[in-house]
Design a protein around this motif. Structure first.
Motif, short mmCIF file in Angstrom:
data_model
loop_
_atom_site.label_atom_id
_atom_site.label_comp_id
_atom_site.label_asym_id
_atom_site.label_seq_id
_atom_site.Cartn_x
_atom_site.Cartn_y
_atom_site.Cartn_z
N LEU A 97 0.83 -1.20 0.00
CA LEU A 97 0.00 0.00 0.00
C LEU A 97 0.87 1.26 0.00
N CYS A 98 1.87 1.28 0.86
CA CYS A 98 2.80 2.43 0.90
C CYS A 98 3.54 2.56 -0.43
N LEU A 99 3.95 1.44 -0.98
CA LEU A 99 4.62 1.44 -2.28
C LEU A 99 3.69 1.96 -3.37
N THR A 100 2.41 1.56 -3.31
CA THR A 100 1.42 2.05 -4.27
C THR A 100 1.27 3.56 -4.16
N GLY A 101 1.12 4.07 -2.95
CA GLY A 101 0.99 5.51 -2.75
C GLY A 101 2.21 6.27 -3.23
N LEU A 102 3.38 5.75 -2.91
CA LEU A 102 4.63 6.39 -3.32
C LEU A 102 4.78 6.41 -4.84
N LEU A 103 4.54 5.25 -5.47
CA LEU A 103 4.67 5.17 -6.92
C LEU A 103 3.62 6.01 -7.64
N MET A 104 2.38 5.99 -7.16
CA MET A 104 1.34 6.81 -7.78
C MET A 104 1.67 8.30 -7.65
#
Length: 173
Positions: A97-104
């Protein structure tokens, strides 16, 4: 023991074939979870007029619930108790989830990509993280001595082995 993903006895399957079958099952479950994720994302952005990053994160969480349920049963055929697997899955998913937020954030706000293109790239990267972490940690096969309850292990340490085994099988009081 038969591997449900490819129907061969565990002793007869090649490790790469088993891994490929497991990854294929993971992709199938992932497609279902992705429909939930993207459906939530598009609905929240287009109908709800929410921010794309916030919508992506909410969609990821909804897809995560579907993913846990289906992966535990179909992909990993795990016997790890829910009390152990849920928090591990949540930790892996939380990192994803954190990776998704960061990448987005990186792809939409810094690089200016359209939100759906950014989400496709993000999904691909997070997919490999989640599969690997869940396979090696969340749903990993536990050694037999860890799979048994602590009381059985304690009895075997204290009582002669045949006696403890008979008690565990219900042949002794």
């Amino acid at each position: 023991m038969t591997d449900r993903t490819i129907g061969l006895p565990a002793r007869d399957r090649h490790p790469l074939m088993a891994l490929a079958a497991q990854f294929t099952a993971y992709l199938g479950v992932g497609l279902v979870a992705m429909v939930v994720h993207y459906g939530t994302l598009i609905l929240l952005v287009e109908v709800g007029r929410l921010d794309a990053v916030a919508s992506a994160v909410i969609g990821y969480a909804c897809g995560g619930v579907v993913s846990y349920t289906l992966n535990r049963r179909h992909t990993y055929a795990s016997d790890r108790p829910h009390a152990e697997a849920v928090w591990r899955f949540a930790l892996v998913a939380g990192f994803g989830l954190c990776l998704t937020g960061l990448l987005m954030t990186l792809l939409t706000r810094w690089l200016g990509l359209p939100y759906l293109a950014a989400q496709v790239l993000t999904t691909g990267l997070v997919l490999f993280w989640n599969f690997s972490a869940n396979r090696m940690w969340t749903f990993a096969v536990r050694p037999p001595e860890q799979a048994r309850d602590p009381l059985s292990r304690m009895e075997e340490d204290v009582l002669p082995v045949p006696h403890a085994r008979e008690r565990r099988l219900g042949r002794l009081p």
